[in-house]
Design an enzyme around this catalytic site. Structure first.
Site, PDB file in Angstrom:
ATOM      1  N   HIS A  60       2.498   2.376   5.133  1.00 39.77           N
ATOM      2  CA  HIS A  60       1.104   2.822   5.155  1.00 39.77           C
ATOM      3  C   HIS A  60       0.327   2.144   6.303  1.00 39.77           C
ATOM      4  O   HIS A  60      -0.363   2.815   7.073  1.00 39.77           O
ATOM      5  CB  HIS A  60       0.461   2.501   3.800  1.00 39.77           C
ATOM      6  N   GLU A  61       0.464   0.833   6.425  1.00 38.65           N
ATOM      7  CA  GLU A  61      -0.302   0.100   7.444  1.00 38.65           C
ATOM      8  C   GLU A  61       0.114   0.503   8.853  1.00 38.65           C
ATOM      9  O   GLU A  61      -0.726   0.704   9.732  1.00 38.65           O
ATOM     10  CB  GLU A  61      -0.133  -1.415   7.257  1.00 38.65           C
TER      11      GLU A  61
ATOM     12  N   GLU B 227      -7.019   7.356   5.231  1.00 39.99           N
ATOM     13  CA  GLU B 227      -6.234   6.672   4.192  1.00 39.99           C
ATOM     14  C   GLU B 227      -5.169   7.595   3.621  1.00 39.99           C
ATOM     15  O   GLU B 227      -4.019   7.211   3.430  1.00 39.99           O
ATOM     16  CB  GLU B 227      -7.148   6.191   3.057  1.00 39.99           C
TER      17      GLU B 227
END
Ligand SMILES: [Zn+2]
Length: 273
Positions: free
Chosen positions: A146-147, A204
């Site tokens: 995700h990051e 996100e």
């Protein structure tokens, strides 16, 4: 020449440093020009001006500052260190196919905070406080996927673009010409987005999607992402909710969306021996 223009010119001639600074920004903006590019996995067209090299430079400056400040907290041996290096290496190898010019590096900091982030250009910071929640390699791969997706999808550059801060960012990269501390801080608040400022909700969600495919490509079972998010939600009911969740606004639909992307991630899944 109009009176206004004469006044401006007179002002600039009397203040050569400011004139140089303004020229640098103007030149920087002209040279930059917006390029459109496609995000990995989701294939969304986005418009950014900062090049990969410029994003790396901004991220590296911020990374160096963080490591200087938290030098005493850097963990450089032991099982937690080994796990973070091992998982990051595999995720980075996958991400590097989308961003070959980024220079990937991960640092584990001893901090009782459940969070992690990746700066523009590929510099990753993991706080030890998130490891009890990630629990295993696949859980950590969910977070790192995700990051790292925020970096390869150039989410910070996109926000700098949207907030019309490209010229200031370019000038900082070019050598930090005279800007107001507020403008400087504004750019770095965005660069440091993972640590201090939440991304937009759609960014996100996009990072969830790309990250899920990244973890699968790296050889981690994407179903483990669901298990991780459930542990994260359970931890949020504790007396100190994980900071990761406040930076990564969650909603009831996150798990549903991840479930919908699972077939795509399963096709990308390459189990490793
Ligand atoms: Zn995020």
């Amino acid at each position: 020449m109009s009176r206004g223009a004469k006044t401006v010119l007179g002002f600039l001639v009397a203040r050569p440093l400011i004139a140089i600074a303004i020229a640098a920004v103007v030149v920087g903006v002209l040279l930059l020009g917006t390029r459109s590019q496609k995000t990995p996995v989701t294939h969304r067209t986005e418009h950014v001006s900062l090049t990969d090299a410029q994003q790396s430079q901004l991220g590296s400056q911020q990374y160096a500052k963080t490591l200087r400040q938290d030098r005493a907290q850097i963990i450089s041996s032991g099982p937690q260190y080994a796990r973070v290096q091992r998982v990051a290496r595999r995720i980075e190898t996958v991400a590097a196919r989308d961003k070959p010019d980024f220079v990937w590096k991960v640092t584990l900091l001893r901090k009782n905070v459940a969070n992690a982030y990746c700066l523009p250009g590929g510099k990753i910071v993991v706080y030890s406080g998130i490891l009890p929640i990630t629990k295993n390699d696949a859980g950590l791969a969910t977070v790192l996927g995700h990051e790292v997706a925020h970096a390869t999808a150039e989410h910070v550059a996109e926000r700098i673009e949207r907030e019309h801060l490209t010229g200031i960012a370019a000038a900082i990269i070019a050598g930090g010409v005279a800007f107001t501390p507020a403008q400087y801080a504004q750019v770095f608040a965005l660069v440091d987005a993972g640590a201090s400022l939440p991304f937009s909700r759609s960014q996100e969600s996009e990072a969830d999607h790309i990250g899920l495919v990244y973890m699968a490509r790296a050889g981690y079972d994407p179903h483990q992402a669901l298990a991780f998010w459930k542990r994260m939600l359970r931890a949020s009911r504790g007396k100190e909710p994980p900071e990761f969740l406040s930076d990564h606004p969650s909603d009831a639909h996150r798990v549903e969306r991840i479930q919908a992307w699972l077939p795509e991630a399963e096709r990308a899944y390459r189990p490793q021996a």
